[in-house]
Design a protein around this motif. Structure first.
Motif, PDB file in Angstrom:
ATOM      1  N   VAL A  43       0.831  -1.199   0.000  1.00  0.00           N
ATOM      2  CA  VAL A  43       0.000   0.000   0.000  1.00  0.00           C
ATOM      3  C   VAL A  43       0.870   1.256   0.000  1.00  0.00           C
ATOM      4  N   PHE A  44       1.913   1.263   0.806  1.00  0.00           N
ATOM      5  CA  PHE A  44       2.776   2.447   0.848  1.00  0.00           C
ATOM      6  C   PHE A  44       3.612   2.576  -0.423  1.00  0.00           C
ATOM      7  N   ALA A  45       3.936   1.472  -1.058  1.00  0.00           N
ATOM      8  CA  ALA A  45       4.626   1.550  -2.348  1.00  0.00           C
ATOM      9  C   ALA A  45       3.729   2.227  -3.374  1.00  0.00           C
ATOM     10  N   ASP A  46       2.438   1.902  -3.338  1.00  0.00           N
ATOM     11  CA  ASP A  46       1.480   2.549  -4.233  1.00  0.00           C
ATOM     12  C   ASP A  46       1.396   4.048  -3.968  1.00  0.00           C
ATOM     13  N   SER A  67      -0.793   1.565  14.313  1.00  0.00           N
ATOM     14  CA  SER A  67       0.146   1.114  13.299  1.00  0.00           C
ATOM     15  C   SER A  67       0.090   1.995  12.058  1.00  0.00           C
ATOM     16  N   ALA A  68      -1.119   2.237  11.562  1.00  0.00           N
ATOM     17  CA  ALA A  68      -1.272   3.052  10.354  1.00  0.00           C
ATOM     18  C   ALA A  68      -0.838   4.486  10.624  1.00  0.00           C
ATOM     19  N   GLY A  69      -1.184   5.001  11.794  1.00  0.00           N
ATOM     20  CA  GLY A  69      -0.796   6.365  12.146  1.00  0.00           C
ATOM     21  C   GLY A  69       0.705   6.515  12.211  1.00  0.00           C
ATOM     22  N   TYR A  70       1.374   5.528  12.775  1.00  0.00           N
ATOM     23  CA  TYR A  70       2.834   5.569  12.862  1.00  0.00           C
ATOM     24  C   TYR A  70       3.457   5.587  11.465  1.00  0.00           C
ATOM     25  N   LEU A  71       2.947   4.725  10.578  1.00  0.00           N
ATOM     26  CA  LEU A  71       3.525   4.646   9.238  1.00  0.00           C
ATOM     27  C   LEU A  71       3.274   5.919   8.434  1.00  0.00           C
ATOM     28  N   ILE A  72       2.147   6.576   8.653  1.00  0.00           N
ATOM     29  CA  ILE A  72       1.901   7.867   8.014  1.00  0.00           C
ATOM     30  C   ILE A  72       2.922   8.887   8.512  1.00  0.00           C
ATOM     31  N   ASP A  73       3.156   8.880   9.816  1.00  0.00           N
ATOM     32  CA  ASP A  73       4.073   9.859  10.411  1.00  0.00           C
ATOM     33  C   ASP A  73       5.503   9.676   9.892  1.00  0.00           C
ATOM     34  N   VAL A  74       5.983   8.411   9.863  1.00  0.00           N
ATOM     35  CA  VAL A  74       7.390   8.204   9.515  1.00  0.00           C
ATOM     36  C   VAL A  74       7.654   8.333   8.014  1.00  0.00           C
ATOM     37  N   THR A  75       6.621   8.108   7.203  1.00  0.00           N
ATOM     38  CA  THR A  75       6.815   8.228   5.755  1.00  0.00           C
ATOM     39  C   THR A  75       6.421   9.602   5.222  1.00  0.00           C
ATOM     40  N   GLY A  76       5.529  10.283   5.962  1.00  0.00           N
ATOM     41  CA  GLY A  76       5.020  11.553   5.461  1.00  0.00           C
ATOM     42  C   GLY A  76       4.017  11.374   4.338  1.00  0.00           C
ATOM     43  N   ALA A  77       3.422  10.193   4.228  1.00  0.00           N
ATOM     44  CA  ALA A  77       2.468   9.909   3.154  1.00  0.00           C
ATOM     45  C   ALA A  77       1.276  10.860   3.222  1.00  0.00           C
ATOM     46  N   ASP A  78       0.825  11.292   2.067  1.00  0.00           N
ATOM     47  CA  ASP A  78      -0.296  12.225   1.969  1.00  0.00           C
ATOM     48  C   ASP A  78      -1.601  11.442   1.917  1.00  0.00           C
ATOM     49  N   ILE A  79      -2.029  10.948   3.070  1.00  0.00           N
ATOM     50  CA  ILE A  79      -3.252  10.158   3.171  1.00  0.00           C
ATOM     51  C   ILE A  79      -3.755  10.256   4.599  1.00  0.00           C
ATOM     52  N   LEU A  81      -5.741   8.911   8.057  1.00  0.00           N
ATOM     53  CA  LEU A  81      -5.779   7.642   8.775  1.00  0.00           C
ATOM     54  C   LEU A  81      -6.975   6.800   8.343  1.00  0.00           C
ATOM     55  N   ASP A  82      -8.132   7.420   8.196  1.00  0.00           N
ATOM     56  CA  ASP A  82      -9.331   6.677   7.777  1.00  0.00           C
ATOM     57  C   ASP A  82      -9.156   6.082   6.392  1.00  0.00           C
ATOM     58  N   GLU A  83      -8.585   6.852   5.475  1.00  0.00           N
ATOM     59  CA  GLU A  83      -8.374   6.354   4.110  1.00  0.00           C
ATOM     60  C   GLU A  83      -7.391   5.189   4.100  1.00  0.00           C
ATOM     61  N   LEU A  84      -6.325   5.319   4.874  1.00  0.00           N
ATOM     62  CA  LEU A  84      -5.323   4.257   4.915  1.00  0.00           C
ATOM     63  C   LEU A  84      -5.884   2.990   5.536  1.00  0.00           C
ATOM     64  N   THR A  85      -6.681   3.142   6.570  1.00  0.00           N
ATOM     65  CA  THR A  85      -7.288   1.978   7.226  1.00  0.00           C
ATOM     66  C   THR A  85      -8.122   1.168   6.238  1.00  0.00           C
ATOM     67  N   VAL A  86      -8.909   1.854   5.438  1.00  0.00           N
ATOM     68  CA  VAL A  86      -9.730   1.169   4.438  1.00  0.00           C
ATOM     69  C   VAL A  86      -8.847   0.436   3.432  1.00  0.00           C
TER      70      VAL A  86
END
Length: 233
Positions: A43-46, A67-79, A81-86
């Motif tokens: 998902v993060f590769a996408d 888990s998802a919140g941590y990965l958003i924080d460390v990568t800086g992904a523009d998404i 938490l709700d969207e990533l969870t889905v």
């Protein structure tokens, strides 16, 4: 939370030390911790980001929000938490659509608990939709009660999931044996006052008072769990 436990089965025989067995799902009963990490990486590769291997130890066993919140924080992904969870749940559900592999010894242990009429609950940080799909492979009939991460106010490492399960089975937490594979799950069970068998799947877990560490579920049977509760009661 779903429950199918009849009133007559909410306890073992009167006076018995072990009243219930509470089991984690991912990495404990089913060999899916690696599936989750693969899904997170995909998902993060996408999204244009590469996950670092050390981050796996941080997210393993945790609730989706953490888990998802941590990965958003460390990568800086523009998404969000709700969207990533889905996205994560959708990809994981697709990954397991043909079934999930059980951990060694899981099927035998579940069969022994059922044959001995030991009230048994599944307690997972995964969402209800994921638990129900996994149980299509494992067998819904093995569990009198299931508690999902999106059905409690505070999930692991908070004790609420295990306190909820114990109460739902009519058991005293200190007379429940919990089987977990991560430090997060162990912390939740011990905070609830339960006795713990740790079967580490990704990161090591050290022995401690009221806790034993084993290499696999093949080392665990009903007699083992009864002795654990008696020894630490």
């Amino acid at each position: 939370m779903t429950s199918t436990v009849p009133a007559s089965l909410t306890r073992t025989a009167e006076g018995a030390a072990l009243q219930a067995v509470l089991l984690d799902m991912d990495g404990t009963l089913v060999d899916t911790e690696g599936f989750w990490w693969d899904v997170e990486k995909e998902v993060f590769a996408d999204l244009g980001h590469r996950l670092e291997e050390p981050w796996r130890d941080v997210v393993v066993g945790g609730p989706m929000t953490r888990s998802a919140g941590y990965l958003i924080d460390v990568t800086g992904a523009d998404i969000s938490l709700d969207e990533l969870t889905v996205l994560l749940n959708d990809r994981f559900e697709k990954r397991i659509r043909h079934g999930v592999p059980l951990m060694p010894g899981a099927d035998r242990l579940l069969a022994e608990l059922a044959a001995s009429r030991i009230p048994t609950a599944l307690v997972s940080a995964s969402h209800r939709r994921i638990i129900d799909r996994v149980l299509d492979s494992v067998g819904h009939h093995h569990f009198a009660l299931t508690v999902a991460g999106d059905e409690v106010t505070r999930t692991k490492p908070h004790p609420e999931p295990y306190l909820t399960a114990a109460a739902g089975l009519g058991a005293d937490p200190w007379r429940c044996a919990v089987i977990e594979d991560t430090a997060t799950g162990v912390a939740a069970a011990e905070a609830a006052g339960c006795r713990v068998v740790a079967v580490p799947s990704v990161a090591p877990i050290a022995p401690a008072s009221g806790r034993v560490v084993v290499g696999s579920l093949e080392e665990v049977d009903l007699a083992f769990l009864r002795k654990l509760v008696i020894a630490t009661g």
